[in-house]
Design a protein around this motif. Structure first.
Motif, PDB file in Angstrom:
ATOM      1  N   LEU A   1       5.761 -42.414 -30.272  1.00 32.99           N
ATOM      2  CA  LEU A   1       4.723 -43.270 -29.719  1.00 32.99           C
ATOM      3  C   LEU A   1       5.344 -44.344 -28.825  1.00 32.99           C
ATOM      4  CD1 LEU A   1       2.627 -43.483 -32.973  1.00 32.99           C
ATOM      5  CD2 LEU A   1       1.779 -42.631 -30.795  1.00 32.99           C
TER       6      LEU A   1
ATOM      7  N   ARG B   1      -6.600 -42.605 -29.371  1.00 36.45           N
ATOM      8  CA  ARG B   1      -5.781 -41.451 -29.754  1.00 36.45           C
ATOM      9  C   ARG B   1      -4.404 -41.907 -30.230  1.00 36.45           C
ATOM     10  NH1 ARG B   1      -5.203 -37.375 -32.583  1.00 36.45           N
ATOM     11  NH2 ARG B   1      -3.645 -35.861 -31.906  1.00 36.45           N
TER      12      ARG B   1
ATOM     13  N   GLU C   1      -4.841 -43.153 -33.744  1.00 31.46           N
ATOM     14  CA  GLU C   1      -4.956 -42.062 -34.714  1.00 31.46           C
ATOM     15  C   GLU C   1      -3.584 -41.470 -35.034  1.00 31.46           C
ATOM     16  OE1 GLU C   1      -8.357 -39.244 -34.235  1.00 31.46           O
ATOM     17  OE2 GLU C   1      -8.742 -40.432 -32.429  1.00 31.46           O
ATOM     18  N   GLN C   2      -2.728 -41.343 -34.005  1.00 29.94           N
ATOM     19  CA  GLN C   2      -1.387 -40.804 -34.248  1.00 29.94           C
ATOM     20  C   GLN C   2      -0.575 -41.744 -35.145  1.00 29.94           C
ATOM     21  OE1 GLN C   2      -0.074 -40.340 -30.182  1.00 29.94           O
ATOM     22  NE2 GLN C   2      -0.669 -38.183 -30.103  1.00 29.94           N
TER      23      GLN C   2
ATOM     24  N   ARG D   1       0.874 -40.994 -38.874  1.00 35.80           N
ATOM     25  CA  ARG D   1       2.285 -41.149 -39.245  1.00 35.80           C
ATOM     26  C   ARG D   1       2.426 -41.861 -40.588  1.00 35.80           C
ATOM     27  NH1 ARG D   1       7.407 -39.163 -37.803  1.00 35.80           N
ATOM     28  NH2 ARG D   1       8.954 -40.627 -38.630  1.00 35.80           N
TER      29      ARG D   1
END
Length: 890
Positions: free
Chosen positions: A33, A280, A283-284, A288
C-alpha cells in the motif's frame, strides 16, 4: 545496538521495538500500500537516552501518582518530566544513526514528518489516539533531534499518563519509538474509517476530507466533507460537503492555518471516483489487519498515500437505519404507549412481539368479561401491534368510545374489589395463582420436555405473567389514590409552617426492592469480614464473578469462603433474581446474568453508600416522631381523618412495590425453556447460538418444533447446506434493524396530532417530545437539587458504566434497577410519574428525581454536567461532557 529500521522492515511482531504506529505502517508497506518513505527510530534509542541521562528512576517516581489523582497532579508531573528530557542529550551513537537515516531520505534540509509511536498505542485494546505528539515539516538534523526528544517527552504528557492509569497500563512497561517520513505536501487530506462508526456497519466506509494537511481534520478546526462509501462496490451512499473555512498548510518551518479561498470552501474535496479509489485502499488495509481501521490519508499530485492506520477500538454493533416515520398498521383508532408498555422501553424482540400481542389481548378480554359480563370488547376494538418495533396499545375509535362508557362501572368495580381487582384481589387471588402457575412449570426440567411442550410452557407462563400484570395495574391506582388523598388532606388541613412534607409519613417501610437491597448490603458486609475473599472479589471482573455464580470454577484462594460466598449470593438470586429490567424476555433477569448486580455489590464491599438498614430505621424514626407531633395537636375529628388516611396510604404503598417486583416470577423458567429450545435448534443447524431463538418469529419456531428439530434429544432432522444461512442471516438482519430502532424516540401517541397530544398529556406517562432549549421539563417526584455528570443507560448491559455520584438517566426503571439508586446522585427518566416505582425508591434514598421527561435519553449525553431540580421538576442540560466533577448539592 540497532537503533534504526526502515518502515518495510518492521511489522506487527515488532511492537516492542517500533511501537504501534511504526509496526502498523510497516504492515501497510509490506502489503504494497502507498506509504511515504521513512524509517523508525526504535525504542532502543529511547532506552539509551534515558539511561545515558540517568532519568529513568526520576520519570517513574514522578509518574507513580496515586489512584484517582487529579488532572493538575498529572500536569505538574508532566512538566517536570519534560524538563528532564529537554535537559538531556542524545547519546553519540543514537545521534550518528539518526543523522545517517535522515540523509537517506533526501539529504540535509529534507522536510520530514516526525510521529510518536508508543508501545501502548494503536492497539486493538487501547488506541491511545492523540496521546503523544507529532511534528510536521521538520528540516535539518538539529531540528529533527529536537523533535525526536519532544516526541519522547510526550510519552509522559498529563493526558497520556491519565489514560494509561485508567487502562491499567504499567508506566514501567511503556516505551516510545519515533517514525520519521518524507513530508507529504498534501493538497487534501483527512481520515477514513473502514467501518461506519455511526452505525457499526462493516460494509460502509466513512471518509472525512478537507483541503491542505490533515491536521485541521484531526484537530477539529474545520468542518470537513463527509462521504459514506459502500464497501466492495465503491458506490457513494451519502455525501455532506462541509463549509471548509480553514486549512493547514506547510510554511518555511512547521505548519500554519490559513483561510480557504472562497471558491473552494463549498467545493467537494473528492469526487465520487476519487472517494471510491481511497475506499479501496482502506479495504485493503482492513484486510491486512483483519479488523476495521481508522486511517489518516493524504492526496498529493493526484495520488493517495496512507499516513497511519490504527484499529477501531470502540466500534458499536452494526445497526440499521433509525426510523423517522411512524406509519400505523390500522386506521381509525389511537395508539398509546402506556400501562404494560411502560415496562417495554425498547423495540420488541420478534418472538416476544408475536407472543405478547395475543397474550395481552386475552388478558384484557378476560378482565373485562369478569368485570362487566358479556363481551364488552368487540372484535377489532383492541390490539397490541408494534410500530418500528415498539409496542403500542391500539383502540379503535368505536372501541375507545365504548371503553369510556365503562369508566364509572370500572371505578366502582375497583373500589369494591370485584373481579379480583385491587389490593385484596392481588393478595388473595392474583399473586397466589401466579405463584402456583409458575411453580408448576418450574418443577418440570426443561431438558425432559418435548419441543412442543416447551413452546406450550413458554406461552402459558407469558399468559400467566400478563394476567398478573393486569391485576397489578389495579393495585397501582388503589395505592396512588390512597397516597394522593393523604397528601391533599395533610397539605390542606394539617400541615403548618415548619412541618415535614407528606412523604415523611410514608417512608421507612419494607418492600421487596428494599428487602433486596438490604440482602445485597448484608452479603457485602459478611464478605468484608473475610479479608482474603474480599480482596480477591475486588480484583475480579464482574463477568468472571458471574461465571463463578453460574457454577464455574472457583478461583484459587480460600476455597471454603468462595463456596460460602457463592451459596449466599445464589440464595439472594433465588429470592430476588426474578426482577425484570424489561418485560421482553430477550433481556436476562439477574438470576440469569448477575453481572449488573455485582457493580453495586462491589460498591458496598468497599464500604461505600449508606447502610440501608440504618437509613430505613432513621426514616421510620422520623415518621413516628412526625406522626406523634401531629396527633398531639389535632382535635378528635381531624385526628380521626388523619389517622384513617395515613393508615390507608401506609398500608397500600409497600403493596404496590411488592406487586411490581414479582411481575418477573415467570421469567426465569420461561427463559430456561427458550434457551433449551435454542440449544436444540443449534444442534439441528437452524441457528448459530441458543440466544438466537429470541430473534425467530413464532411461526418459524413452531415450524421447527413441528418438523422435529427440537426433540428432547436434539437429534431431529438437521437443516443443512443452503438452508442454514437463511435463518442465521435473518437473525443478524433482525438484530441490526432492532439496534437502529432502539436509537429512535417512540412517540407516546400515534398518530401524532399536536392538539390531541396536549389534551391527553396529563394522562400519559411521559412528557412532550417537542421540548427544546437547555431546560427539560418533567415531573418532580423526589425533592432536592444536585448538579453532577449524567450516565445514560439503555439497559442492564450498561450498568457497569455507572459511577458513584452520577445522575442515572434512563427511559424507565423497574424494581430491578434499584441497586443503582444506591450510587446515584439523582434519577431522571423519560417515562414515569410522582407515584411510580422510580419516585418511591428515590424518596427512600433521599435523592432528587425528575420523571416523565419524554426526552431525557435523547437530549442528555453521558458525562454531561446536568442540574436536577426535583422540586421544580426540571433538568438543566447546559454544560460540558466531563467526568471530572463530583455531585454537588445546589
Amino acid at each position: 545496538m540497532t537503533y534504526i529500521r526502515q518502515l518495510g522492515e518492521v511489522g506487527r511482531g515488532d511492537l516492542a521495538l517500533a511501537g504501534g504506529k511504526g509496526a502498523n505502517l510497516g504492515e501497510l508497506v509490506q502489503a504494497g500500500l502507498p506509504v511515504p518513505a521513512g524509517f523508525v527510530l526504535l525504542t532502543t534509542a529511547y532506552e539509551a537516552f534515558i539511561e545515558a541521562n540517568g532519568i529513568a528512576a526520576q520519570i517513574l517516581e514522578l509518574a507513580a501518582l496515586p489512584h484517582g489523582a487529579a488532572l493538575q497532579d498529572y500536569e505538574q508531573a508532566a512538566l517536570r518530566i519534560r524538563e528532564l528530557f529537554t535537559g538531556g542529550r542524545l547519546p553519540a551513537d543514537v545521534d550518528v544513526a539518526l543523522r545517517a537515516a535522515y540523509r537517506g531520505l533526501g539529504g540535509e534540509g529534507a522536510a520530514v514528518a516526525v510521529r510518536s509511536s508508543a508501545t501502548a498505542e494503536d492497539l486493538a485494546s487501547a488506541s491511545s489516539a492523540g496521546q503523544q505528539d507529532t511534528y510536521l515539516n521538520i528540516r535539518g538534523a538539529e531540528a529533527l533531534a529536537a523533535a525526536v526528544t519532544a516526541c519522547w517527552a510526550s510519552l509522559w504528557t498529563a493526558r497520556a499518563m491519565a489514560y494509561r492509569a485508567r487502562a491499567g497500563i504499567d508506566p514501567a512497561a511503556v516505551r516510545l519509538a519515533v517514525v520519521v517520513q518524507d513530508m507529504v505536501d498534501a493538497e487534501a487530506a483527512g481520515v477514513m474509517f473502514t467501518a461506519n462508526p455511526a452505525n457499526g456497519r462493516p460494509d460502509q466506509l466513512v471518509i472525512s476530507a478537507a483541503w491542505g494537511l490533515g491536521e485541521s481534520v484531526v484537530g477539529g478546526s474545520v468542518t470537513p466533507d463527509d462521504i459514506v462509501v459502500e464497501a466492495g462496490t465503491g458506490r457513494i451512499l451519502s455525501r455532506h460537503t462541509g463549509d471548509k473555512q480553514v486549512m493547514t498548510v506547510r510554511v518555511e518551518r512547521g505548519t500554519a492555518e490559513q483561510p480557504v479561498p472562497g471558491e473552494r470552501r463549498r467545493q467537494p474535496v473528492l469526487d465520487d471516483t476519487a472517494a471510491a479509489v481511497l475506499a479501496r485502499l482502506g479495504e485493503q488495509a482492513a484486510g491486512r489487519f483483519q479488523a476495521p481501521q481508522d486511517i489518516e490519508w493524504a492526496l498529493a499530485g493526484g495520488t493517495f498515500c496512507l499516513l497511519q492506520s490504527r484499529p477501531v477500538t470502540a466500534l458499536r454493533a452494526p445497526s440499521g437505519e433509525v426510523p423517522t416515520e411512524w406509519p400505523v398498521p390500522y386506521p381509525k383508532g389511537m395508539y398509546f404507549r402506556a400501562s404494560i408498555v411502560e415496562q417495554l422501553p425498547d423495540p420488541l424482540s420478534p418472538l416476544f412481539a408475536d407472543l405478547i400481542e395475543g397474550s395481552v389481548i386475552r388478558s384484557l378480554r378476560a378482565l373485562m368479561t369478569r368485570s362487566f359480563g358479556g363481551k364488552p370488547l368487540h372484535e377489532g376494538d383492541l390490539g397490541f401491534p408494534t410500530v418500528n418495533g415498539y409496542a403500542y396499545y391500539f383502540y379503535s375509535t368505536t372501541g375507545m368510545l365504548r371503553m369510556l362508557g365503562k369508566t364509572l362501572p370500572a371505578v366502582r368495580a375497583l373500589a369494591r374489589g370485584d373481579a379480583q381487582l385491587g389490593i385484596a384481589g392481588w393478595r388473595d387471588y392474583a399473586h397466589p395463582r401466579y405463584e402456583q402457575q409458575v411453580a408448576g412449570w418450574a418443577a418440570q426440567p426443561a431438558g425432559d420436555l418435548s419441543g412442543s411442550r416447551l413452546l406450550e410452557g413458554v406461552s402459558a407462563l407469558l399468559d400467566a405473567g400478563t394476567a398478573y400484570y393486569t391485576a397489578v395495574q389495579s393495585v397501582i391506582p388503589a395505592a396512588a389514590t390512597s397516597e394522593t388523598c393523604f397528601r391533599q388532606y395533610y397539605d390542606r388541613c394539617v400541615r403548618r409552617e415548619g412541618d415535614p412534607p407528606a412523604q415523611t409519613f410514608l417512608l421507612g417501610f419494607d418492600s421487596e426492592p428494599i428487602r433486596a437491597e438490604k440482602s445485597l448490603f448484608s452479603l457485602a458486609a459478611w464478605t468484608r469480614d473475610q479479608p482474603r475473599l474480599a480482596e480477591a472479589l475486588r480484583d475480579m471482573p464482574a463477568a468472571a464473578l458471574a461465571d463463578v455464580l453460574r457454577g464455574g470454577t472457583v478461583p484459587d484462594g480460600p476455597e471454603l469462603e468462595w463456596r460460602q460466598w457463592r451459596e449466599r449470593f445464589v440464595r439472594h438470586l433465588d429470592r430476588f433474581g426474578h426482577a425484570v429490567y424489561n418485560l421482553d424476555f430477550l433481556t436476562p433477569v439477574p438470576a440469569d446474568d448477575p453481572a449488573p448486580l455485582l457493580a453495586t455489590f462491589k460498591y458496598y464491599l468497599d464500604g461505600l453508600g449508606s447502610n440501608p438498614h440504618l437509613r430505613q430505621q432513621r426514616s421510620a424514626d422520623r415518621r413516628e416522631e412526625a406522626t406523634r407531633d401531629v396527633l398531639a395537636r389535632l382535635g378528635p375529628a381531624r385526628r380521626a381523618a388523619f389517622t384513617r388516611l395515613l393508615r390507608w396510604a401506609q398500608s397500600a404503598a409497600p403493596v404496590r412495590e411488592d406487586a411490581l417486583a414479582d411481575i418477573g416470577l415467570a421469567w426465569p423458567p420461561m427463559r430456561r425453556m427458550l434457551r433449551e429450545l435454542g440449544r436444540r435448534l443449534v444442534d439441528a443447524g437452524v441457528i448459530a447460538e441458543p440466544a438466537d431463538v429470541f430473534w425467530l418469529r413464532l411461526a418459524e419456531l413452531r415450524s421447527a418444533v413441528d418438523f422435529g428439530l427440537a426433540g428432547t434429544d436434539g437429534t431431529g432432522p438437521a437443516i443443512t447446506g443452503a438452508q442454514r444461512p437463511v435463518m442465521v442471516d435473518a437473525v443478524e438482519r433482525r438484530r441490526m434493524r432492532w439496534r437502529g430502532q432502539r436509537q429512535a424516540a417512540a412517540p407516546q401517541m400515534l398518530p401524532m396530532i399536536p392538539w390531541l397530544e396536549r389534551a391527553v398529556a396529563g394522562l400519559m406517562p411521559a412528557g412532550s417530545q417537542r421540548q427544546s432549549g437547555d431546560v427539560i421539563h418533567g415531573v418532580g417526584a423526589s425533592a432536592g437539587r444536585v448538579r453532577a455528570p449524567a450516565c445514560v443507560l439503555a439497559g442492564p448491559e450498561d450498568f457497569s458504566r455507572m459511577r458513584p455520584g452520577d445522575v442515572l438517566v434512563a427511559r424507565m426503571t423497574t424494581p430491578a434497577w434499584t441497586p443503582l439508586f444506591a450510587i446515584a446522585a439523582a434519577v431522571v427518566t423519560d417515562v414515569g410519574g410522582p407515584l411510580s416505582h422510580s419516585s418511591i425508591v428515590a424518596r427512600e434514598y433521599g435523592i432528587p428525581a425528575v420523571l416523565g421527561t419524554g426526552v431525557a435519553t435523547q437530549r442528555i449525553a453521558s458525562g454531561q454536567q446536568v442540574g436536577v431540580d426535583g422540586d421544580a421538576g426540571t433538568v438543566t442540560t447546559a454544560g460540558p461532557v466531563s467526568h471530572s466533577a463530583e455531585a454537588t448539592p445546589q
